[in-house]
Design an enzyme around this catalytic site. Sequence first.
Site, PDB file in Angstrom:
ATOM      1  N   CYS A  14     -36.700  13.484  28.149  1.00  0.00           N
ATOM      2  CA  CYS A  14     -37.207  14.170  29.335  1.00  0.00           C
ATOM      3  C   CYS A  14     -38.679  13.775  29.476  1.00  0.00           C
ATOM      4  O   CYS A  14     -39.445  13.846  28.516  1.00  0.00           O
ATOM      5  CB  CYS A  14     -37.088  15.683  29.162  1.00  0.00           C
ATOM      6  SG  CYS A  14     -37.930  16.584  30.476  1.00  0.00           S
ATOM      7  N   CYS A  16     -33.214  16.055  33.185  1.00  0.00           N
ATOM      8  CA  CYS A  16     -33.261  16.980  32.052  1.00  0.00           C
ATOM      9  C   CYS A  16     -32.383  18.187  32.386  1.00  0.00           C
ATOM     10  O   CYS A  16     -32.519  18.756  33.471  1.00  0.00           O
ATOM     11  CB  CYS A  16     -34.699  17.428  31.797  1.00  0.00           C
ATOM     12  SG  CYS A  16     -34.791  18.782  30.606  1.00  0.00           S
ATOM     13  N   LYS A  42      -6.289  18.281  -8.267  1.00  0.00           N
ATOM     14  CA  LYS A  42      -5.065  17.651  -7.750  1.00  0.00           C
ATOM     15  C   LYS A  42      -5.461  16.339  -7.096  1.00  0.00           C
ATOM     16  O   LYS A  42      -5.994  16.314  -6.003  1.00  0.00           O
ATOM     17  CB  LYS A  42      -4.398  18.579  -6.742  1.00  0.00           C
ATOM     18  CG  LYS A  42      -3.077  18.030  -6.238  1.00  0.00           C
ATOM     19  CD  LYS A  42      -2.387  19.047  -5.349  1.00  0.00           C
ATOM     20  CE  LYS A  42      -1.018  18.583  -4.926  1.00  0.00           C
ATOM     21  NZ  LYS A  42      -0.992  17.263  -4.316  1.00  0.00           N
ATOM     22  N   TYR A  97      -1.447  14.768 -16.636  1.00  0.00           N
ATOM     23  CA  TYR A  97      -1.523  16.216 -16.415  1.00  0.00           C
ATOM     24  C   TYR A  97      -0.359  17.000 -17.011  1.00  0.00           C
ATOM     25  O   TYR A  97      -0.342  18.214 -16.927  1.00  0.00           O
ATOM     26  CB  TYR A  97      -1.691  16.560 -14.937  1.00  0.00           C
ATOM     27  CG  TYR A  97      -0.658  15.969 -14.002  1.00  0.00           C
ATOM     28  CD1 TYR A  97       0.682  16.290 -14.102  1.00  0.00           C
ATOM     29  CD2 TYR A  97      -1.051  15.090 -12.997  1.00  0.00           C
ATOM     30  CE1 TYR A  97       1.616  15.747 -13.237  1.00  0.00           C
ATOM     31  CE2 TYR A  97      -0.122  14.539 -12.126  1.00  0.00           C
ATOM     32  CZ  TYR A  97       1.216  14.873 -12.254  1.00  0.00           C
ATOM     33  OH  TYR A  97       2.137  14.332 -11.413  1.00  0.00           O
ATOM     34  N   CYS A 104     -41.942  20.425  30.105  1.00  0.00           N
ATOM     35  CA  CYS A 104     -40.538  20.858  30.122  1.00  0.00           C
ATOM     36  C   CYS A 104     -40.404  22.166  29.348  1.00  0.00           C
ATOM     37  O   CYS A 104     -40.832  22.271  28.195  1.00  0.00           O
ATOM     38  CB  CYS A 104     -39.642  19.785  29.511  1.00  0.00           C
ATOM     39  SG  CYS A 104     -37.918  20.316  29.366  1.00  0.00           S
ATOM     40  N   LYS A 111      -4.435  23.920  -1.817  1.00  0.00           N
ATOM     41  CA  LYS A 111      -5.026  22.770  -1.145  1.00  0.00           C
ATOM     42  C   LYS A 111      -6.412  23.093  -0.570  1.00  0.00           C
ATOM     43  O   LYS A 111      -6.721  24.246  -0.283  1.00  0.00           O
ATOM     44  CB  LYS A 111      -4.098  22.311   0.001  1.00  0.00           C
ATOM     45  CG  LYS A 111      -2.703  21.920  -0.451  1.00  0.00           C
ATOM     46  CD  LYS A 111      -2.663  20.632  -1.225  1.00  0.00           C
ATOM     47  CE  LYS A 111      -2.675  19.429  -0.326  1.00  0.00           C
ATOM     48  NZ  LYS A 111      -1.369  19.070   0.213  1.00  0.00           N
ATOM     49  N   CYS A 165     -35.169  21.443  32.632  1.00  0.00           N
ATOM     50  CA  CYS A 165     -36.231  21.519  33.644  1.00  0.00           C
ATOM     51  C   CYS A 165     -35.891  20.684  34.878  1.00  0.00           C
ATOM     52  O   CYS A 165     -36.581  20.756  35.887  1.00  0.00           O
ATOM     53  CB  CYS A 165     -37.570  21.093  33.056  1.00  0.00           C
ATOM     54  SG  CYS A 165     -37.714  19.311  32.809  1.00  0.00           S
ATOM     55  N   GLU A 191      -6.450  22.771 -12.433  1.00  0.00           N
ATOM     56  CA  GLU A 191      -6.631  21.323 -12.540  1.00  0.00           C
ATOM     57  C   GLU A 191      -6.956  20.709 -11.184  1.00  0.00           C
ATOM     58  O   GLU A 191      -6.545  21.217 -10.146  1.00  0.00           O
ATOM     59  CB  GLU A 191      -5.333  20.689 -13.058  1.00  0.00           C
ATOM     60  CG  GLU A 191      -4.908  21.269 -14.380  1.00  0.00           C
ATOM     61  CD  GLU A 191      -3.542  20.770 -14.831  1.00  0.00           C
ATOM     62  OE1 GLU A 191      -3.081  19.719 -14.323  1.00  0.00           O
ATOM     63  OE2 GLU A 191      -2.939  21.438 -15.678  1.00  0.00           O
ATOM     64  N   ASP A 220      -4.994  12.676  -5.401  1.00  0.00           N
ATOM     65  CA  ASP A 220      -4.062  12.151  -4.427  1.00  0.00           C
ATOM     66  C   ASP A 220      -3.769  10.699  -4.770  1.00  0.00           C
ATOM     67  O   ASP A 220      -4.546   9.804  -4.464  1.00  0.00           O
ATOM     68  CB  ASP A 220      -4.700  12.268  -3.038  1.00  0.00           C
ATOM     69  CG  ASP A 220      -3.642  12.501  -1.996  1.00  0.00           C
ATOM     70  OD1 ASP A 220      -2.472  12.653  -2.378  1.00  0.00           O
ATOM     71  OD2 ASP A 220      -3.997  12.524  -0.807  1.00  0.00           O
TER      72      ASP A 220
HETATM   73  S1  IVH Z   1       1.799  19.161 -11.907  1.00  0.00           S
HETATM   74  C1  IVH Z   1       6.066  20.154 -10.398  1.00  0.00           C
HETATM   75  N1  IVH Z   1      -0.705  18.626 -11.907  1.00  0.00           N
HETATM   76  O1  IVH Z   1       0.780  16.567  -6.895  1.00  0.00           O
HETATM   77  C2  IVH Z   1       5.176  19.035 -10.178  1.00  0.00           C
HETATM   78  N2  IVH Z   1       0.645  17.608 -10.251  1.00  0.00           N
HETATM   79  O2  IVH Z   1       3.165  17.993  -5.037  1.00  0.00           O
HETATM   80  C3  IVH Z   1       4.291  18.951 -11.344  1.00  0.00           C
HETATM   81  N3  IVH Z   1      -0.563  16.082  -8.776  1.00  0.00           N
HETATM   82  O3  IVH Z   1       3.643  14.756  -7.088  1.00  0.00           O
HETATM   83  C4  IVH Z   1       3.052  18.385 -11.012  1.00  0.00           C
HETATM   84  N4  IVH Z   1      -2.522  16.330  -9.714  1.00  0.00           N
HETATM   85  O4  IVH Z   1       1.804  13.862  -8.553  1.00  0.00           O
HETATM   86  C5  IVH Z   1       0.455  18.415 -11.300  1.00  0.00           C
HETATM   87  N5  IVH Z   1      -2.957  18.205 -12.072  1.00  0.00           N
HETATM   88  C6  IVH Z   1      -1.788  17.997 -11.473  1.00  0.00           C
HETATM   89  C7  IVH Z   1      -1.655  17.118 -10.381  1.00  0.00           C
HETATM   90  C8  IVH Z   1      -0.409  16.961  -9.780  1.00  0.00           C
HETATM   91  C9  IVH Z   1      -1.826  15.713  -8.770  1.00  0.00           C
HETATM   92  C10 IVH Z   1       0.459  15.582  -7.824  1.00  0.00           C
HETATM   93  C11 IVH Z   1       1.758  15.242  -8.489  1.00  0.00           C
HETATM   94  C12 IVH Z   1       2.847  15.744  -7.604  1.00  0.00           C
HETATM   95  C13 IVH Z   1       2.095  16.391  -6.485  1.00  0.00           C
HETATM   96  C14 IVH Z   1       2.690  17.767  -6.273  1.00  0.00           C
END
Ligand code: IVH
Length: 708
Positions: free
Chosen positions: A450, A432, A121, A252, A455, A338, A435, A119, A123
Amino acid sequence: MNPAYQDKQQAAQRALVLKKEINRHRYFYHVLDQPEISDGALDSLKNELAAIEKKYPDLITPDSPTQRVGGAPLAKFRKVAHLTPMLSLEDVFSDAEARDWEERLRRIAPDAVWHYFLELKLDGLAVSLRYEKGRLVLGATRGDGLVGEDVTVNLKTIEAIPLVLRAPALKELRAIGLDQKTAERVQKIAAAGALEARGEAIMTKAVLAGLNAANQRAGRPLFANPRNAAAGSIRQLDSKITAARRLDFYAYSLPTDLGLEYHEQEHRILSLLGFKTHKENVFLPDMDAVVREHARWEKKREKLPFDCDGLVVKINELRLWPRLGVVGKGPRYMLAFKFSARQATTILKEVAWQIGRSGILTPIAGLAPAPIGGVTVTSATLHNWDEIKRLGIKIGDTIILERAGDVIPKVVGFLPRLRTGQEKTIRPPKNCPVCGGPVLRKDGEVAWRCLNKNCYAVNLRRLIHFAGKSAFDIPGLGKEIAAQLYRAGLVKDAADFFALREDQLLGQERFAAKSAANLIAAIRARQRIELPRFFIGLGIPQIGEESALALSRFILPRLKPLNKESTVKIGHLREVILAFTPADLEAIPDFGPIVAGSAAAWFREEKNSTFLSKLEANGVMINIPDALSRPVSAPLAGKTFVLTGVLDHLTREEAKAKIRELGGQISSSVSRKTDFVVAGREPGSKLAQAGRLGVKVINENEFQKMLA
Ligand code: IVH
């Protein structure tokens, strides 16, 4: 008020169907990305409902779509205990660490067989949503994992969060692989029981950019990133502020025990219940596939509309979750893989000036080695003198370096508090660097040049460019050989390449009979050169690959080929171009006055005219490639596409017609000759075939951009 309802009872009836209808369209819009009616039509349904509720306030229910923003600001957030703890994830940054994680799991469960669900991730801010009898009753932040804050009113402002769960049909639940009993159970819990869904509340990059632009205009502090902005927006006591922030939400996980077999099913059910999930999330058979997918996303994550800091690797088989258990802060059966950091700090050690083929001096930052984005960086471009001044950096500063995707690293700032007072001011170039000739910065220009017409560095760069990939593309004539021939005095300009003889090469280091013959043959083979490559090779300032192509297409109708092989003499080409004024050349697509002026001026300069005559005398001739003669509206000319899966915005036939219209071809199977596989939803085996053959795969979004 619509006169259609005479009394309160009729109004109540109407309100009920309106709520249902509005929720149905929310699902089409937010979850399926396929709105059935326009925003305007949906708004008028909402307005009608609001009008009924205004007249009969006791008809307002907490789950009414009108109640997304409501109520007086809170005095403080109430604390709420989570039903199951909200854990966090173990982070890894490399393929090796991800494989180690898998090894550790194998040792814990040597007999187990598992696959992965991968999945994005995002932020943002982790959020838990509790539904009772299908209605949202509580939305909470993670807090310390055990106790969070009740931010229900704020979360209700996020349109992507359903206030009422959609009731999935048995057929839909069976279609995602649930047996009859489980499907019925899911239906029952969704409609009548308690259910918890978790996901990430986020702010898209575009919304953040708009918000920060407004903050800047108003002199307010800016949000550092979308994560802070999302978190700050949810932890607002006044939900009207949250509503104005236009947050988004992706689900998720479904911690409620529904008796499922696979985590992937949680995602499918979340979607059927009315939550947004990422279409990009995929089932993958093994860690090799995970590692490949991670590498692919590392390159293209910048293109996502939201901040994505990695991938979450989850064991798909839910029965293994309790067995693997939790360790420290996170479950063993999940991993945050990551992406490499995009920024790093390092010390600016020196600034060197590098000279290009047009004589422009570019400042290059010499850095203490800095690991960033998976590579060690020791230098970065500073672009030009104005950039150095804008950054305000000095030698010895601790600078912030950024490297996004495959882009060349750049210096984005420095840390003033780390200055010691020993830092040295960066000086503009006096001479330059190669040269030693005089340099000059013209009024209104950012770059120093230059001035030495002879050159060494400029001449050599020109030779290298001429023989390079985008221009004459002469195999065996790379940087080193070009430099060697230039130093030996065998070539003074690129036209001399075509007068080289084997016996001249034989006396040189690195050349034996065979390599000398090979190089001469390679040069001869390029004596007849395609028109766009010829233009690129000349090194006309401002003319790159695209503009060389456009210029070629523009003059093509005026050229009189010598023979049926479409050969054109250089002298003739020059005459044709000289007949155009700079203003005429501005008619070329994407040619502004600067590009047109530069091209026109180049052909009018005497030394260039001498160079062209010398090329012709040494046997260089121009060839008009067939592709050039095709209509300009064929940007996909020569490209072969294969379609797989369901496209959301086009039918198969529409997609095919578009490709053909733009000059491309469609094939039904993937081979090495395929240029692009367009993968829609639920792609078939063609996707795997593309992977095996290394054919480029694009999604619908990227495909649409090609058609635009
Ligand atoms: S599963 C056990 N799935 O990432 C934690 N987390 O450090 C279960 N996050 O605070 C999380 N996308 O908010 C999961 N597809 C995803 C996610 C996800 C983002 C965030 C989540 C959590 C942090 C994990």
